[in-house]
Design a protein around this motif. Structure first.
Motif: not given
Length: 113
Positions: A32-34, A52-53, A58-60, A85-89
């Motif tokens: 799911e995280l992937d 990804s989780g 993935l993209r910019v 994004a890192y904090a969210n992930s």
């Protein structure tokens, strides 16, 4: 055998069953995280990064007007979006792991635990 401090067979079987269930759920969570796409954006919204989780890039996306502002502005905006994004992930991963383990404090490396 009851005086040797060993759990009875039923308790041992239940423990193995729970461990197997946890392992299966962990594999499902990994998948799911992937599959997740979690976005982070710069404060002005002109740069976005998706991870990804599992923190795989993935993209910019960069707004054309940001690129017109030059390399330094682009670098700062991309870094800000990447940090978001890192904090969210990692927050998503940590929350999902806590759900999986029932709130056990496993002190997983890289998750601030």
């Amino acid at each position: 055998m009851a005086g040797f401090g060993l759990p009875n067979f039923g308790q041992l079987t239940e423990a193995f069953k729970k461990a197997q269930e946890l392992q299966q759920n962990a594999q499902k969570l990994q998948e799911e995280l992937d599959a997740m796409e979690l976005e982070g954006s710069s404060a002005d919204g002109r740069a976005s990064v998706w991870l990804s989780g599992n923190q795989q890039p993935l993209r910019v996306r960069l707004a054309p007007e940001l690129m017109a502002d030059g390399a330094e502005a682009c670098e700062a905006a991309v870094l800000e979006a990447l940090q978001a994004a890192y904090a969210n992930s990692t927050g998503t991963m940590k929350g999902r792991m806590e759900e999986l383990t029932g709130g056990l404090n496993l002190n997983l490396p890289g998750l601030g635990g």
